[in-house]
Structures are given as C-alpha cells and as structure tokens.
Design a protein around this motif. Structure first.
Motif, short mmCIF file in Angstrom:
data_model
loop_
_atom_site.label_atom_id
_atom_site.label_comp_id
_atom_site.label_asym_id
_atom_site.label_seq_id
_atom_site.Cartn_x
_atom_site.Cartn_y
_atom_site.Cartn_z
N CYS A 289 0.55 -0.80 -0.24
CA CYS A 289 0.31 -0.04 0.19
C CYS A 289 0.93 0.59 0.13
O CYS A 289 2.22 0.82 -0.85
CB CYS A 289 -1.11 0.03 0.67
N CYS A 290 0.33 2.07 0.87
CA CYS A 290 1.09 3.52 0.45
C CYS A 290 1.97 3.45 1.73
O CYS A 290 3.12 4.69 0.30
CB CYS A 290 0.29 4.69 0.69
N THR A 291 2.72 2.85 2.05
CA THR A 291 4.02 3.02 2.72
C THR A 291 5.21 2.72 2.00
O THR A 291 6.08 2.61 1.88
CB THR A 291 3.58 1.91 4.25
N GLN A 327 -3.97 2.97 8.56
CA GLN A 327 -4.99 2.72 7.46
C GLN A 327 -4.35 2.14 6.29
O GLN A 327 -3.53 1.02 6.15
CB GLN A 327 -4.47 4.61 6.58
N CYS A 328 -6.03 1.21 5.90
CA CYS A 328 -5.55 0.50 5.39
C CYS A 328 -5.12 -0.96 5.12
O CYS A 328 -4.76 -1.99 4.40
CB CYS A 328 -4.89 0.76 3.82
N VAL A 329 -5.04 -1.07 6.78
CA VAL A 329 -4.62 -2.64 7.51
C VAL A 329 -5.65 -3.28 7.77
O VAL A 329 -6.12 -2.99 8.28
CB VAL A 329 -3.82 -2.22 8.90
N THR A 469 -1.75 7.48 -8.70
CA THR A 469 -0.64 7.53 -6.84
C THR A 469 -1.54 6.14 -6.24
O THR A 469 -2.29 5.43 -7.21
CB THR A 469 -1.20 8.74 -6.36
N GLY A 470 -1.35 6.15 -4.17
CA GLY A 470 -2.25 4.66 -3.52
C GLY A 470 -1.62 3.36 -4.77
O GLY A 470 -0.72 3.26 -5.54
N CYS A 471 -2.96 2.66 -4.39
CA CYS A 471 -3.32 1.40 -5.00
C CYS A 471 -3.07 1.50 -5.94
O CYS A 471 -2.96 0.40 -7.03
CB CYS A 471 -4.02 0.60 -3.77
N LYS A 555 -12.57 2.13 -2.33
CA LYS A 555 -12.90 2.33 -1.31
C LYS A 555 -12.97 2.73 -0.06
O LYS A 555 -14.15 2.83 0.85
CB LYS A 555 -13.34 0.79 -0.56
N THR A 556 -11.99 3.26 -0.14
CA THR A 556 -11.69 4.14 1.35
C THR A 556 -12.91 5.87 2.38
O THR A 556 -12.60 6.20 0.58
CB THR A 556 -10.37 4.81 2.22
N GLU A 557 -12.99 5.80 3.21
CA GLU A 557 -13.03 7.08 3.33
C GLU A 557 -12.61 8.02 2.66
O GLU A 557 -13.19 9.06 2.31
CB GLU A 557 -13.83 7.42 5.05
S1 MSK Z 1 -3.26 2.94 0.70
S2 MSK Z 1 -6.66 4.41 0.52
S3 MSK Z 1 -5.84 1.43 -0.30
S4 MSK Z 1 -5.54 3.47 -2.40
FE1 MSK Z 1 -2.71 5.29 0.24
FE2 MSK Z 1 -4.17 1.92 -1.27
FE3 MSK Z 1 -6.85 3.46 -1.26
FE4 MSK Z 1 -5.40 2.55 1.24
#
Ligand code: MSK
Length: 634
Positions: A289-291, A327-329, A469-471, A555-557
């Motif tokens: 993910c973003c890390t 986040q996202c874990v 960006t991101g995923c 998917k995320t807020e």
């Molecule tokens: S990590 S916010 S699943 S893009 Fe930024 Fe990926 Fe969405 Fe999390």
C-alpha cells in the motif's frame, strides 16, 4: 475472476489449499448486501434507530427524528469525508511532530534531509527564512503546521496558498472555506449529530469545506515527508510477489506514514550482519500500500502487493514479518498469519490489532524500536527453517519517483528557461489530449485491477497522459505500466512522441513511462500542484484545464474525501464503484450535475471501464473546446 494479477491468482490457490480465508471469501459471505446501506438510507446516528427509508417511495419516508432521505444520505457522505480528512491530516500531524521534535532538540532521528524543499515550503507559507539556521526554520515551519489544525483565521493557508486565485474566490463564494483542519472535522461531526444540520445542500457545502481541509492535510504530509526524507526522484525497482527472496529475512512494511518505514530502511542496512548470523543472505524490505509507495519513491524498495491482496504474501510461507503503521491494514492479517511463522507487528498506539505483536514506536525511541522490529523478524526467519516456501516468480520492472520537482526537472532538459512550456505546448498542439490522475484503492467488489487496466489502455491510446497514486499506482506497477516499454505498447503516437523526447533529453535512451507514479494517497496534492502551475501559466482557473481524476476501484473514506476536493478544484472525477448516495435524487443530482454549475467539477459514476474512459475523454474534449483547442471524437 477475482484478480487480473497472475501472482495473486497463484496465491489464492495456495490460500485455498491451506484452508485459509481471504478478503474474497469474507466478501462472498456478506451477500446479499443490505439495500438500505448501499443506497445511504440507513441512519445509526442516534439510539432511536437504526432508521431506514424505503427507496421506492412507500413508508417509512422519514427517520424517527424526521430526517428525510436527502438529509440521511448527505449526512452519511459528509461524515465519510470527515473521516478521510481525519486520516490524511492525522498522518500530516504525526510528521509535523517529528519535524518539531527534531527542531526543538527532543529527538535526533528526524533531521531535515531536503533543505531546498524546507526553504521552498516555508516561503510558500509566508516564512522568509532569511538568515535562519536550518533548525530554526524547521521549528518555525513545524509550529505553523501544528497551528493549521486548530481553529484559526479563515481561509486555511496550507490549502489556499496552493490554489489559483479563481479557485479561492469560487470556494469563498460558495462558503466552503475551512478554518483549522481539526476544527473543520469536529464541525462536521457536530453538524451530522442528531438534530443539527438537516439541509442537504448546507451539509454538502460543509463536506466540500472539509474536503478542502483534507487537501491541506495531504499537502502538508507531502511537504513534510519530502523535507524529512527527501523529495523523490526517478528510481528503478520491481513490483509484485516475486520480489520476495526465500534466502533473506523478508519484511513487508504496510500502511501509510514514512515516519516509521524510512527509519526501518536505515536500520535494516545497519543490521545485515545480524541477519547473516541467523543464516540469512540479508534483509529484504518490501512495501505494501502507501507505506510501500513512500519507500519505493525515496529508496527504490520494491513493492510487494497492494490493498485487497495484502493477506496473500503470508501464504508463500516466506514472509517473516508484516510491519504495519496505520490505515488500510486489514485486521485479518493476524488470522492469516496464525498458521504461519509470520509475525504481524503493529507499531502505533492508536492502531493495535489483537493477536499481533505490538512494538510501540515513537519519535523519541525510533531507532530502538526499528531495531527491535527487525530483530523480531530475524527471529521469525530462524523459526522458518524446514518449512515449505513457495514464492510465485512474478514481478515487473518499475520506474517511480515522479515528484513535481522531478517532472519539472525532466521537462527543464527540453526548455531550461521555461520548463512547463513543453508540456503546455504539447497539450495545446494536441500531442497530449489531456491529463488524468488515476488514484485510489482496489475494491473487492471489482476484479482486482480490471478498471485500472481498462481505463489506462483506452486513455493512453488516445494520447492522454496518466498520473497515478496510491494502490492505483501499485496496480500499474504490478502490470508493467511504469516502464519505457509500456509507452511503446500502450501510448498513442502523440503521447509517445512527447515521452520519447523527454526521455531522450534526459539521457534515458527511451521514453518516459506513460503512467507516472507520483506517490502515495497524500501525494495527490502533487497532481494538484502541477494543475495549478499549468493553470497559472495559462492564466485560467483549474476548472478550465483538460485534466480529470478517477478512482476506478476506490473503497476508503479517504478516497471519498480526495474525490470531493478534486471536484472542488474544478475537475471531472470518475468513480468506478457506486457510492451510497442513490437513496437521494437530490444529493446524487448535486454531485453529478449541480456542483458543476458552482465549482466546475462533477462526479461521473460509471462501473464499466470502457464507458468510463469514454466519459472522461469526452470531459477532456469539452475542456479543450472551451480553451479554443482542437478536439477529437472518441
Ligand atoms: S493505501 S486509501 S487502499 S489507495 Fe493509500 Fe490503497 Fe486506498 Fe489505502
């Protein structure tokens, strides 16, 4: 099909053979989904509920308090924006504390790495820095950053200082001007409490202000990460599960904030000897993910996987530790690791998972924690001996690291006096038909990467440059779109000519990738910076540019909030997953049409990637005609 990623499909078979459950299994168990929830017509904001509204016009048409469908849907949406804003800006605040502690001498672990960026950011925020030592300037910037969170004078500087004059006026006209970041989040929670704001238009305007506050937090996170850990420059690496190495201590770093992961990169280099004593050929760090994006962009650390496939590396039997921040874990990582030797290690006091090993990480104990985490992984490696390991030998080459500074630097090789001119000339001349920022997550409701791939293929073939960006960037990384070869394969003739000219001028011996990886979720701010620079150079507002955004598998807020600030800045924004707003024609109409009259941007909701590409391309062409530029049919 569950995923377009072959490595993911191989590991799904392995998970099935091991009797393990994945996100896809849990997704299937949730069906059929609740129609009230899916349309935004379920309210749990007070204990008289849960209240539901019948979407077909029959009773009940109001919640117990009298809230109607419009209020219910609008409240749900703006609460999601507030949560997204809280996540990005919490991440930014963490970085501001790290910089502040170094500046005040409370921690040695976070010295300023990019002094030029420190001066540039300080200058944009109104601090001259004239005659100041680095620590003093860093201290003043960190103080200013921390003040952005409390209620202050409107408008919020970290957002408004990075927008065009026209955009600032448009937001002020609408009354969508945030004050402090946390103040704005708190106000959204207050307004959406039972019995407060029951005007859907007023709620949505508040939501837009909150999304602008999210942009402030995201921009701050990008700026401070660059100052502390270096501004990314193009870097070569690899992506996908094949980056694991059975002979090494395999450590995945997952989440969002580089405050931990950047230090782990340093610590891993120092601890190679310890890994060797344990019989390992070294330490193999990888990102999720973003890390993963943060350490890929700055250190070339390979990307392991992204978003919905985060559980799968565990089933290779070769992952020694999954180290997470926030986040996202998925909490399911612990269950996935329960039959393996993998240690799931949480590191943040605010983000624990029961059953995981917790090694608390603070700015003050950063080095000791990093060493402890790596020792835990080395211990797991030792316990792996004799166990079966099966790593899919699948990975793709990647070039990442396209910060604004890197893009401007590459363009300056074509025109040192006016680096933006080649980009603008090629947009005006039609070699580049427009630019689309493709962002956001994978969503288990969509076959993994299907929308990312479908969208990019259609847009690139029509000479549209893609930033990611991101995923989303992760999806393109795993499928080979971040390579010069992808320009040959996917880009239309105009775009290919531009990418080749920039590549040649920079001595790359080939074109730039047609999809530029510009970073993590907070780094969507980098795309806004480019749009604002081009708009200012052309003397127009950002709502006139042939620029759009897409979150095809969001998917995320956080993604809801990002999409909303992109609309607020005048961009057409595509969503490939239907948000829970269909219960209110008023709200859905405002988001997909009404807001265009007010801010120039609007949402395009289209699950089919081909139709989505056509709609986005149409929006770019509408913008081109508005600027008096030649347009093309689909
Ligand atoms: S990590 S916010 S699943 S893009 Fe930024 Fe990926 Fe969405 Fe999390």
């Amino acid at each position: 099909m569950k995923s377009h990623d072959t490595a993911v499909r191989v590991m799904l078979d392995a998970a099935r053979d091991q009797g393990a459950e994945t996100v896809w299994d849990r997704h299937a168990k949730q069906d059929p989904r609740c129609g009230f929830g899916e349309t935004g017509l379920c309210c749990r904001h007070c204990s008289q509920g849960p209240c539901r509204i019948n979407p077909f016009g029959e009773d009940p048409q109001k919640g117990v308090c009298g809230a109607d469908a419009d209020t219910m849907v609008a409240r749900g949406l703006v609460r999601a924006i507030a949560a997204g804003c809280a996540s990005h800006s919490g991440h930014a605040k963490h970085l501001a504390h790290a910089l502040h502690k170094w500046a005040k001498g409370h921690s040695d672990h976070y010295p300023v790495k990019d002094e030029a960026k420190l001066k540039a950011v300080a200058g944009r925020m109104g601090i001259s820095g004239e005659g100041m030592e680095t620590r003093q300037l860093a201290g003043q910037l960190a103080d200013l950053a921390l003040k952005q969170f409390a209620e202050g004078e409107a408008p919020l500087a970290w957002a408004f200082n990075h927008l065009t004059a026209g955009r600032r006026e448009a937001l002020e006209r609408l009354g969508a001007v945030p004050t402090g970041i946390e103040n704005t989040i708190a106000e959204m929670l207050h307004r959406t409490h039972m019995g407060v704001d029951a005007d859907p238009v007023n709620l949505l305007i508040g939501g837009i202000a909150c999304a602008v506050a999210d942009y402030a937090g995201s921009h701050m996170a990008t700026d401070l990460s660059d100052i502390l850990f270096g501004t990314p420059q193009p870097v070569a690496s690899r992506a996908n599960l094949g980056v694991m190495d059975a002979g090494k201590v395999n450590i995945a770093l997952h989440g969002h904030n580089p405050v931990l992961s950047d230090l782990l990169v340093r610590a891993a280099l120092e601890m190679e000897g310890e890994a060797g004593e344990a019989g390992a050929a070294g330490i193999n760090l990888m990102g999720v993910c973003c890390t993963g994006n943060e350490i890929l962009m700055r250190h070339g650390v390979p990307s392991l996987t992204h978003s919905i496939s985060q559980e799968l590396p565990i089933f290779t039997g070769a992952l020694d530790a999954m180290v997470v921040d926030y986040q996202c874990v998925y909490p399911s990582l612990v269950a996935a690791a329960s039959c393996a030797h993998t240690r799931v290690i949480t590191t943040m006091g605010m983000a624990k998972i029961s059953g995981a090993v917790h090694i608390e990480f603070t700015e003050e104990n950063a080095r000791e924690s990093a060493q402890k985490i790596i020792r835990e992984a080395i211990g797991a490696f030792k316990s792996r001996k004799g166990r079966a390991v099966s790593i899919p030998e699948i990975s793709s080459e990647v070039t990442a690291g396209f910060s604004v500074e890197a893009i401007v630097g590459a363009l300056s090789k074509l025109d040192p006096a006016d680096p933006l001119k080649p980009l603008i000339d090629n947009i005006v001349g039609g070699n580049i038909q427009g630019v689309v920022l493709v962002a956001g997550c994978n969503n288990v409701k969509v076959p993994q990467d299907e929308n990312f791939l479908g969208l990019a293929k259609e847009l690139l073939a029509r000479d549209v440059l893609v930033l990611a960006t991101g995923c989303g960037a992760g999806a393109y990384a795993r499928h080979g779109f971040l390579t010069p070869g992808a320009a040959e394969k996917y880009a239309g003739p105009g775009l290919k000519a531009v990418l080749s000219a920039v590549g040649e001028a920079n001595g790359l011996g080939g074109p730039l990738p047609p999809v530029l990886h510009i970073g993590s979720c907070v780094d969507n701010s980098r795309a806004v910076d480019i749009a604002v620079a081009v708009a200012n150079r052309l003397g127009v507002d950002t709502d006139k540019l042939p620029v759009a955004a897409s979150a095809p598998e969001y998917k995320t807020e956080k993604a809801v909030s990002i999409g909303t600030y992109a609309v607020a800045f005048g961009l057409p924004v595509h969503l490939g997953v239907v948000p829970p707003v269909l219960g209110s024609q008023t709200v859905a109409g405002l988001l997909t049409a009404g807001v265009k009259e007010l801010l120039g941007g609007w949402f395009i909701v289209e699950p089919d990637p081909l139709k989505a590409a056509e709609a986005i391309f149409g929006a770019l062409q509408e913008r081109r005609r508005g600027l008096g530029l030649a347009s093309r049919p689909w």
